[in-house]
Design a protein around this motif. Structure first.
Motif, mmCIF file in Angstrom:
data_model
loop_
_atom_site.group_PDB
_atom_site.id
_atom_site.type_symbol
_atom_site.label_atom_id
_atom_site.label_comp_id
_atom_site.label_asym_id
_atom_site.label_seq_id
_atom_site.Cartn_x
_atom_site.Cartn_y
_atom_site.Cartn_z
ATOM 1 N N SER A 8 0.834 -1.208 0.000
ATOM 2 C CA SER A 8 0.000 0.000 0.000
ATOM 3 C C SER A 8 0.863 1.249 0.000
ATOM 4 C CB SER A 8 -0.901 -0.008 1.236
ATOM 5 O OG SER A 8 -0.094 -0.007 2.409
ATOM 6 N N HIS A 10 4.020 3.483 -2.278
ATOM 7 C CA HIS A 10 3.990 4.379 -3.446
ATOM 8 C C HIS A 10 3.227 3.745 -4.610
ATOM 9 C CE1 HIS A 10 7.463 6.065 -1.206
ATOM 10 N NE2 HIS A 10 6.912 7.188 -1.597
ATOM 11 N N ILE A 11 3.597 2.542 -4.984
ATOM 12 C CA ILE A 11 2.962 1.917 -6.156
ATOM 13 C C ILE A 11 1.620 1.278 -5.778
ATOM 14 C CG2 ILE A 11 3.175 -0.052 -7.737
ATOM 15 C CD1 ILE A 11 4.659 2.333 -8.793
ATOM 16 N N SER A 31 2.119 -5.009 5.114
ATOM 17 C CA SER A 31 2.760 -5.894 6.102
ATOM 18 C C SER A 31 2.182 -5.683 7.497
ATOM 19 C CB SER A 31 4.268 -5.653 6.129
ATOM 20 O OG SER A 31 4.568 -4.405 6.717
ATOM 21 N N ARG A 32 1.587 -4.492 7.760
ATOM 22 C CA ARG A 32 1.143 -4.167 9.126
ATOM 23 C C ARG A 32 -0.269 -4.623 9.427
ATOM 24 N NH1 ARG A 32 1.622 1.800 8.635
ATOM 25 N NH2 ARG A 32 1.592 1.216 6.443
ATOM 26 N N VAL A 65 5.754 -4.733 -3.552
ATOM 27 C CA VAL A 65 6.463 -4.767 -2.273
ATOM 28 C C VAL A 65 7.973 -4.761 -2.565
ATOM 29 C CG1 VAL A 65 4.607 -6.106 -1.170
ATOM 30 C CG2 VAL A 65 6.549 -7.317 -2.190
ATOM 31 N N GLN A 72 8.225 -13.986 1.602
ATOM 32 C CA GLN A 72 7.277 -14.074 2.732
ATOM 33 C C GLN A 72 5.836 -14.229 2.258
ATOM 34 O OE1 GLN A 72 8.080 -10.396 4.890
ATOM 35 N NE2 GLN A 72 10.272 -10.839 4.777
ATOM 36 N N ALA A 86 5.133 -5.674 -10.085
ATOM 37 C CA ALA A 86 5.583 -4.287 -10.305
ATOM 38 C C ALA A 86 6.951 -4.046 -9.668
ATOM 39 C CB ALA A 86 4.557 -3.318 -9.711
ATOM 40 N N ASN A 88 11.039 -4.219 -8.451
ATOM 41 C CA ASN A 88 12.402 -4.130 -8.975
ATOM 42 C C ASN A 88 13.361 -4.630 -7.921
ATOM 43 O OD1 ASN A 88 11.992 -2.708 -11.578
ATOM 44 N ND2 ASN A 88 11.095 -1.159 -10.227
ATOM 45 N N ARG A 93 18.542 -2.116 -0.961
ATOM 46 C CA ARG A 93 17.304 -2.290 -0.200
ATOM 47 C C ARG A 93 17.004 -3.770 0.055
ATOM 48 N NH1 ARG A 93 12.255 -0.918 -3.639
ATOM 49 N NH2 ARG A 93 12.869 -2.925 -4.479
ATOM 50 N N ASN A 125 6.658 -1.589 -13.419
ATOM 51 C CA ASN A 125 7.906 -1.490 -12.660
ATOM 52 C C ASN A 125 8.767 -0.314 -13.113
ATOM 53 O OD1 ASN A 125 8.699 -2.920 -15.187
ATOM 54 N ND2 ASN A 125 10.706 -2.783 -14.228
ATOM 55 N N ILE A 127 7.776 2.829 -14.181
ATOM 56 C CA ILE A 127 7.251 4.199 -14.118
ATOM 57 C C ILE A 127 7.194 4.667 -12.672
ATOM 58 C CG2 ILE A 127 4.826 3.360 -14.174
ATOM 59 C CD1 ILE A 127 4.158 6.025 -15.661
ATOM 60 N N ALA A 129 5.878 6.223 -9.334
ATOM 61 C CA ALA A 129 4.514 6.177 -8.789
ATOM 62 C C ALA A 129 3.756 7.479 -9.052
ATOM 63 C CB ALA A 129 4.587 5.888 -7.289
HETATM 64 N N1 LIG Z 1 8.224 4.025 -5.867
HETATM 65 C C1 LIG Z 1 8.170 3.957 -7.191
HETATM 66 O O1 LIG Z 1 8.023 4.994 -7.881
HETATM 67 C C2 LIG Z 1 8.251 2.609 -7.880
HETATM 68 C C3 LIG Z 1 8.045 2.587 -9.257
HETATM 69 C C4 LIG Z 1 8.015 1.350 -9.918
HETATM 70 C C5 LIG Z 1 8.242 0.189 -9.211
HETATM 71 N N2 LIG Z 1 8.508 0.235 -7.888
HETATM 72 C C6 LIG Z 1 8.758 -1.046 -7.177
HETATM 73 O O2 LIG Z 1 7.531 -1.416 -6.573
HETATM 74 C C7 LIG Z 1 7.788 -2.106 -5.337
HETATM 75 C C8 LIG Z 1 7.121 -1.307 -4.220
HETATM 76 O O3 LIG Z 1 7.727 -0.023 -4.182
HETATM 77 P P1 LIG Z 1 7.072 1.179 -3.367
HETATM 78 O O4 LIG Z 1 7.866 2.386 -3.730
HETATM 79 O O5 LIG Z 1 5.618 1.167 -3.560
HETATM 80 O O6 LIG Z 1 7.458 0.739 -1.885
HETATM 81 P P2 LIG Z 1 6.910 1.327 -0.508
HETATM 82 O O7 LIG Z 1 6.310 2.679 -0.714
HETATM 83 O O8 LIG Z 1 8.035 1.186 0.470
HETATM 84 O O9 LIG Z 1 5.735 0.315 -0.120
HETATM 85 C C9 LIG Z 1 6.018 -1.035 0.085
HETATM 86 C C10 LIG Z 1 4.764 -1.715 0.565
HETATM 87 O O10 LIG Z 1 5.054 -3.121 0.668
HETATM 88 C C11 LIG Z 1 4.470 -3.565 1.891
HETATM 89 N N3 LIG Z 1 5.148 -4.784 2.344
HETATM 90 C C12 LIG Z 1 6.437 -4.941 2.726
HETATM 91 N N4 LIG Z 1 6.658 -6.204 3.094
HETATM 92 C C13 LIG Z 1 5.481 -6.859 2.976
HETATM 93 C C14 LIG Z 1 5.062 -8.175 3.244
HETATM 94 N N5 LIG Z 1 5.907 -9.103 3.700
HETATM 95 N N6 LIG Z 1 3.757 -8.496 3.023
HETATM 96 C C15 LIG Z 1 2.897 -7.557 2.563
HETATM 97 N N7 LIG Z 1 3.235 -6.293 2.274
HETATM 98 C C16 LIG Z 1 4.515 -5.947 2.490
HETATM 99 C C17 LIG Z 1 4.654 -2.419 2.850
HETATM 100 O O11 LIG Z 1 3.804 -2.608 3.955
HETATM 101 P P3 LIG Z 1 3.701 -1.530 5.134
HETATM 102 O O12 LIG Z 1 2.957 -0.353 4.532
HETATM 103 O O13 LIG Z 1 2.917 -2.229 6.186
HETATM 104 O O14 LIG Z 1 5.110 -1.184 5.507
HETATM 105 C C18 LIG Z 1 4.288 -1.253 1.949
HETATM 106 O O15 LIG Z 1 2.904 -1.042 1.938
HETATM 107 C C19 LIG Z 1 9.316 -2.162 -5.183
HETATM 108 O O16 LIG Z 1 9.786 -3.403 -5.638
HETATM 109 C C20 LIG Z 1 9.793 -1.016 -6.083
HETATM 110 O O17 LIG Z 1 11.111 -1.217 -6.566
HETATM 111 C C21 LIG Z 1 8.503 1.425 -7.189
#
Ligand SMILES: NC(=O)c1ccc[n+]([C@@H]2O[C@H](COP(=O)([O-])OP(=O)(O)OC[C@H]3O[C@@H](n4cnc5c(N)ncnc54)[C@H](OP(=O)(O)O)[C@@H]3O)[C@@H](O)[C@H]2O)c1
Length: 208
Positions: A8, A10-11, A31-32, A65, A72, A86, A88, A93, A125, A127, A129
């Motif tokens: 939940s 950025h993406i 995760s929470r 995630v 997990q 989605a 990377n 990290r 993956n 673009i 967010a």
């Molecule tokens: N940010 C970008 O612009 C972007 C763009 C394209 C692709 N991506 C990729 O998309 C993925 C997510 O990126 P993000 O930026 O959205 O990350 P983020 O903002 O850090 O959010 C990660 C989410 O994953 C959840 N999570 C972590 N471990 C988990 C588990 N074991 N079970 C269920 N949920 C879990 C977290 O839960 P909590 O909220 O409870 O901590 C959080 O909601 C990454 O692989 C990233 O490389 C990111």
């Protein structure tokens, strides 16, 4: 469509908002746990759930995630479902995953190997967010961004390409999961917001 979203942040948060705006029935998990998703649920009308509930609820399931969290996830809940990857791989990290780092496997193949039986599709993956949230455009708009979509399962790929289009982006068939290194970080199509021709060219020109 019924859509499950794992993550939940950025993406995942962005796709929850955008897919709810399109009228889909969304269950979102993190995760929470569901309690922590109360605000996002109130804002969007999405249903908060556990990972298991979100995955089992969806005709389509998005996994957004940190890659290190993929092991997990409970594979049985994803079995037989169209699963959008989605994610990377970022070593700083996600830690050392030697087979991805040395490019023996793509991060999506590695994910598919964990989520055995899921119909995995790599999309979203490449673009940012914020751009996914704000830069969707109607078909034919001159500034419409194109997004690569890779999968082994052609039917699953078509479904995800339709979702990409509905969100306001031009889907480009980017081949198979083993070929999805062409859209991983540090490639020409990664974070560059290209149009269809630009994405096709970037996928064709990139070298391992
Ligand atoms: N940010 C970008 O612009 C972007 C763009 C394209 C692709 N991506 C990729 O998309 C993925 C997510 O990126 P993000 O930026 O959205 O990350 P983020 O903002 O850090 O959010 C990660 C989410 O994953 C959840 N999570 C972590 N471990 C988990 C588990 N074991 N079970 C269920 N949920 C879990 C977290 O839960 P909590 O909220 O409870 O901590 C959080 O909601 C990454 O692989 C990233 O490389 C990111």
């Amino acid at each position: 469509m019924r859509i499950g979203i794992i993550g939940s942040g950025h993406i995942g948060g962005t796709l929850t908002r955008r897919l709810r705006d399109l009228g889909h029935d969304v269950t979102v998990a993190n995760s929470r746990g569901p309690e922590s998703l109360r605000d996002l649920a109130a804002e969007t009308g999405a249903t908060p759930g556990t990972v298991d509930q979100a995955a089992r609820s969806g005709d389509l399931v998005v996994v957004a995630v940190p890659l290190k969290a993929v092991p997990q996830l409970p594979p049985a809940a994803f079995e037989g479902r169209v699963v959008v990857d989605a994610n990377n791989y970022y070593p700083q990290r996600d830690g050392d995953v030697p087979e991805i780092a040395d490019r023996s496997v793509t991060s999506s193949r590695w994910t598919a190997d964990h989520l055995k039986g899921a119909r995995l599709v790599k999309a979203f993956n490449n673009i940012q967010a914020q751009h996914l949230l704000e830069k969707g455009r109607p078909a034919g708009a001159p500034d419409r961004i194109a997004l690569p979509v890779a999968a082994d399962d052609e039917e699953a790929k078509r479904l995800v390409m339709e979702v990409v289009d509905a969100l306001g982006f031009d889907p480009v068939d980017a081949g198979t999961l083993d070929g999805s290194w062409r859209q991983q970080p540090d490639t020409p199509v990664y974070g560059t917001d290209r149009d269809v021709e630009g994405v096709r060219q970037g996928l064709a020109e990139v070298r391992p």
